[in-house]
Design an enzyme around this catalytic site. Sequence first.
Site, PDB file in Angstrom:
ATOM      1  NE  ARG A  40       2.980  -3.556  -3.341  1.00 14.36           N
ATOM      2  CZ  ARG A  40       3.154  -2.636  -3.570  1.00 14.36           C
ATOM      3  NH1 ARG A  40       3.065  -1.855  -4.623  1.00 14.36           N
ATOM      4  NH2 ARG A  40       1.887  -1.145  -3.220  1.00 14.36           N
ATOM      5  NE  ARG A  71      -1.061   1.151   0.327  1.00 12.10           N
ATOM      6  CZ  ARG A  71      -1.174   2.367  -0.033  1.00 12.10           C
ATOM      7  NH1 ARG A  71      -1.523   3.481   0.896  1.00 12.10           N
ATOM      8  NH2 ARG A  71       0.425   2.108  -0.460  1.00 12.10           N
TER       9      ARG A  71
HETATM   10  P1  AMP Z   1       1.721   1.107  -4.774  1.00 14.02           P
HETATM   11  O1  AMP Z   1       1.382   2.614  -5.925  1.00 14.02           O
HETATM   12  O2  AMP Z   1       3.208   0.782  -5.183  1.00 14.02           O
HETATM   13  O3  AMP Z   1       1.324   1.412  -3.620  1.00 14.02           O
HETATM   14  O4  AMP Z   1       0.474   0.511  -5.642  1.00 14.02           O
HETATM   15  C1  AMP Z   1      -0.957   0.977  -4.566  1.00 14.02           C
HETATM   16  C2  AMP Z   1      -2.059  -0.396  -4.795  1.00 14.02           C
HETATM   17  O5  AMP Z   1      -1.230  -1.824  -6.416  1.00 14.02           O
HETATM   18  C3  AMP Z   1      -1.328  -1.322  -4.640  1.00 14.02           C
HETATM   19  O6  AMP Z   1      -1.959  -1.460  -2.845  1.00 14.02           O
HETATM   20  C4  AMP Z   1      -1.798  -2.901  -4.744  1.00 14.02           C
HETATM   21  O7  AMP Z   1      -3.069  -3.321  -4.607  1.00 14.02           O
HETATM   22  C5  AMP Z   1      -1.428  -2.949  -6.349  1.00 14.02           C
HETATM   23  N1  AMP Z   1      -0.455  -3.085  -7.141  1.00 14.02           N
HETATM   24  C6  AMP Z   1       0.411  -2.209  -7.276  1.00 14.02           C
HETATM   25  N2  AMP Z   1       1.083  -2.917  -7.500  1.00 14.02           N
HETATM   26  C7  AMP Z   1       1.399  -4.295  -7.166  1.00 14.02           C
HETATM   27  C8  AMP Z   1       2.237  -5.392  -7.863  1.00 14.02           C
HETATM   28  N3  AMP Z   1       3.008  -5.815  -8.008  1.00 14.02           N
HETATM   29  N4  AMP Z   1       1.016  -7.041  -6.798  1.00 14.02           N
HETATM   30  C9  AMP Z   1       0.004  -7.007  -6.773  1.00 14.02           C
HETATM   31  N5  AMP Z   1      -0.582  -5.603  -6.469  1.00 14.02           N
HETATM   32  C10 AMP Z   1       0.246  -4.889  -6.788  1.00 14.02           C
END
Ligand code: AMP
Length: 216
Positions: A88, A171
Amino acid sequence: MRLVLVGAPGAGKGTQAQFLAAHFGIPHISTGDIFRANLKGNTPLGLEAKKYMDKGELVPDSVTNDMVKDRLNQGDLENGFLLDGYPRNVAQAEVLRAVLAEKNTPLHAALELSVDSEEIVTRLSGRRSCPNCQRTFHVVNEKPAVEGICDACQTALVQRDDDKAEVIARRLEVYAEQTEPIISFYRNEGLLITISATGPVNEITDSAIAALSRVK
Ligand code: AMP
């Protein structure tokens, strides 16, 4: 096939990841799903991650990288893997490159799902998720057979806290500031494949599979 999926929140990474993982017979590793599973189980990792997730911020790299390293050390990756939501930021991309270099298993490709920013907001605000199996739906574009109920496991669908309007805005800022630079990182590595991710889900899957079948 060792693959990372790149794209803004709401680009359809989770949906495409499920189809692509099934097609290539590889595990789908979603860092967001791992954090949410930990949150549901009230683990220390879940409670730590929640502090950041609720605000739309990234969980600190130290926590995330260790979690991904642990996952990559499990014994089910002989056919490869599909990483969704990781890396990310560029620092995570560098850690991933080093971890895979050590194992002599470099990435084959970084697949970017490209979508306009107005479309992203519509998708995220209408998204409904299954808290049990993580499958996602959309109130207009991808309705479940029975309103509010997951087609796959019949659990009541919810709106993720971080899909609420205030958090979506943050986000998207975090994506632009921290995550988008990994697109240039993978372009420089010669690994980037970009496909348009608007239109019917099955057509996007077909174009992803076609693009990936050209990867050596
Ligand atoms: P997602 O389902 O991929 O949209 O992830 C939801 C949330 O999880 C994100 O908004 C971050 O807070 C956290 N998150 C997921 N993947 C990562 C990552 N690689 N690095 C840091 N935070 C993450």
